[in-house]
Design an enzyme around this catalytic site. Structure first.
Site, mmCIF file in Angstrom:
data_model
loop_
_atom_site.group_PDB
_atom_site.id
_atom_site.type_symbol
_atom_site.label_atom_id
_atom_site.label_comp_id
_atom_site.label_asym_id
_atom_site.label_seq_id
_atom_site.Cartn_x
_atom_site.Cartn_y
_atom_site.Cartn_z
ATOM 1 N N CYS A 69 0.837 -1.205 0.000
ATOM 2 C CA CYS A 69 0.000 0.000 0.000
ATOM 3 C C CYS A 69 0.875 1.261 0.000
ATOM 4 C CB CYS A 69 -0.910 -0.013 1.229
ATOM 5 S SG CYS A 69 -1.994 1.423 1.283
ATOM 6 N N CYS A 73 0.773 4.714 6.864
ATOM 7 C CA CYS A 73 0.176 4.590 8.205
ATOM 8 C C CYS A 73 1.143 3.840 9.138
ATOM 9 C CB CYS A 73 -1.153 3.859 8.121
ATOM 10 S SG CYS A 73 -2.245 4.535 6.826
ATOM 11 N N CYS A 76 0.590 0.137 10.303
ATOM 12 C CA CYS A 76 0.063 -0.881 9.387
ATOM 13 C C CYS A 76 1.133 -1.739 8.728
ATOM 14 C CB CYS A 76 -0.788 -0.213 8.316
ATOM 15 S SG CYS A 76 -1.585 -1.447 7.242
ATOM 16 N N CYS A 113 -16.592 -8.729 5.748
ATOM 17 C CA CYS A 113 -15.925 -7.463 5.448
ATOM 18 C C CYS A 113 -14.673 -7.700 4.610
ATOM 19 C CB CYS A 113 -15.568 -6.752 6.745
ATOM 20 S SG CYS A 113 -14.748 -5.180 6.454
ATOM 21 N N CYS A 144 -19.630 -5.627 3.838
ATOM 22 C CA CYS A 144 -18.846 -4.450 4.247
ATOM 23 C C CYS A 144 -17.559 -4.472 3.434
ATOM 24 C CB CYS A 144 -18.534 -4.528 5.744
ATOM 25 S SG CYS A 144 -17.477 -3.180 6.319
ATOM 26 N N CYS A 204 -19.096 2.590 8.818
ATOM 27 C CA CYS A 204 -18.344 1.910 9.875
ATOM 28 C C CYS A 204 -17.084 2.741 10.074
ATOM 29 C CB CYS A 204 -18.006 0.486 9.433
ATOM 30 S SG CYS A 204 -16.907 -0.374 10.572
ATOM 31 N N ARG A 276 -17.516 -2.006 18.180
ATOM 32 C CA ARG A 276 -16.844 -3.295 17.938
ATOM 33 C C ARG A 276 -15.508 -3.375 18.655
ATOM 34 N NH1 ARG A 276 -16.700 -3.488 12.656
ATOM 35 N NH2 ARG A 276 -18.839 -4.217 12.739
#
Ligand code: SAM
Ligand code: DTB
Ligand code: SF4
Length: 329
Positions: A69, A73, A76, A113, A144, A204, A276
């Protein structure tokens, strides 16, 4: 000895809502600072006003495109900026995804998801994603996806394909955000959330704690979530999973009771949202998870994997639900 304390929402915020009481950042900080048992009592009271106290919704995750990616971040493992040794995987085929969705449904999940490690998907990536969405829906699961930033047209396309929820997190307090992510700003996150809402999907949206933020900044994250209108239907609270090779690896672990406080504050400030208990459950004992449910968590990620890291196995979760008298929704 001091008496039990409660903090109530103020009605004097700059963005009053006709739907729910309004929480200023200061009120949220005061909520976080309540004596632990007072906070839990207040959270459980609010929880029981809006939900059956024993029902927990089960979502299963699948990484449909893994690693590489372009975003940076700091938490991550999938960022191309960090060397975590993670194997990249290009976009799975709809058949592979549907097979995993079928297994999730058979195991008792109600929502599936699909996560993609993109800054933003290309329109051509969405061709396969829309096939996945309609297939998962046909299995009778809620759908999702979390694919990074979306344009309004892409959000509309996903909605038309039958996507029920789009996950896009604020991740942290606005002021702390810039020390964790440098490749896209907070406002861009809000823009995607706006596109999702305008397209008619459920939102979400949550964040991560345990990244080195202060308690006031945890309050700031919840505050930002309360400013989304309407409130997100689903609020994942992630406890940082520390992955070697990411910049956040080696941060001091968050006191687990502080994590419980964060759940409780989310429950009180977002009374109608599903909160969650998300990443990080693997590091929490059954007893600590029980406190999270008492604090108002009523959803979990269910299945051995999150996206790239481990989650408790299903047998352990089934035992936990039995021990606590919880039922799956
Ligand atoms: N690329 C998309 C995006 O960032 O919106 C979707 C996938 S991304 C992995 C979804 C969320 O997972 C992040 O926003 C973050 O909240 C959470 N996450 C990622 N790595 C994590 C970690 N190591 N520990 C806890 N949560 C994590
Ligand atoms: C969310 O808030 N947490 C999930 C989901 N949304 C996509 C992802 C957690 C990822 C944890 C690290 C990993 O497994 O890669
Ligand atoms: Fe990419 Fe999402 Fe990971 Fe950020 S959290 S690096 S956007 S996959």
């Amino acid at each position: 000895m001091t008496q039990p304390t409660s903090v109530s929402a103020s009605a004097t915020h700059s963005k009053p809502s006709p739907f729910s009481p309004v929480w200023s950042r200061e009120k949220l900080e005061a909520l976080f600072d309540l004596p632990f048992l007072d906070l839990l009592w207040q959270a459980q009271t609010v929880h029981r006003q809006h939900f059956d106290g024993r029902g927990v919704q089960l979502s299963t995750l699948l990484s449909v495109k893994t690693g590489g990616c372009p975003e940076d971040c700091g938490y991550c493992p999938q960022s191309a900026h960090h060397s975590t040794g993670l194997a990249r995987q290009s976009l799975l085929s709809p058949a592979e995804v549907l097979e995993a969705a079928r297994r999730a449904k058979d195991a008792g999940a109600s929502r599936f998801c699909m996560g993609g490690a993109w800054r933003s998907p290309r329109d051509s990536d969405l061709d396969a994603i829309v096939t996945m969405i309609s297939g998962v829906r046909d299995l009778g699961l809620e759908t999702c996806a979390t694919l990074g930033m979306l344009t309004p047209a892409q959000a509309e396309r996903l909605q038309a394909a039958g996507l029920d929820y789009y996950n896009h997190n604020l991740d942290s307090d606005r002021e702390f955000y810039g020390s964790i992510i440098h490749t896209r700003d907070f406002q861009e996150r809000l823009d995607t959330l706006d596109a999702v809402r305008q397209a008619g999907m459920k939102v979400c949206c949550g964040g991560i704690v345990g990244m080195g933020e202060t308690r006031a900044q945890r309050a700031g994250l919840i505050h930002e979530l309360t400013l989304l209108e309407p409130a997100p239907e689903s609020v994942p609270i992630n406890l940082l999973v520390q992955v070697e090779g990411t910049p956040l690896y080696g941060r001091d672990d968050l006191d687990p009771l502080e994590f419980v406080r964060t759940i409780a504050c989310a429950r009180i400030a977002l009374p109608q949202s599903r909160v969650r208990l998300s990443a990080g459950r693997e590091s929490l004992s059954d007893e600590m998870q029980a406190l999270c449910f008492l604090a108002g968590a009523n959803s979990i990620f269910y299945g051995e994997r999150l996206l790239t890291t481990d989650n408790p196995d299903m047998a352990r979760d089934r035992r936990l639900f039995e021990r606590l008298g919880l039922y799956a929704e």
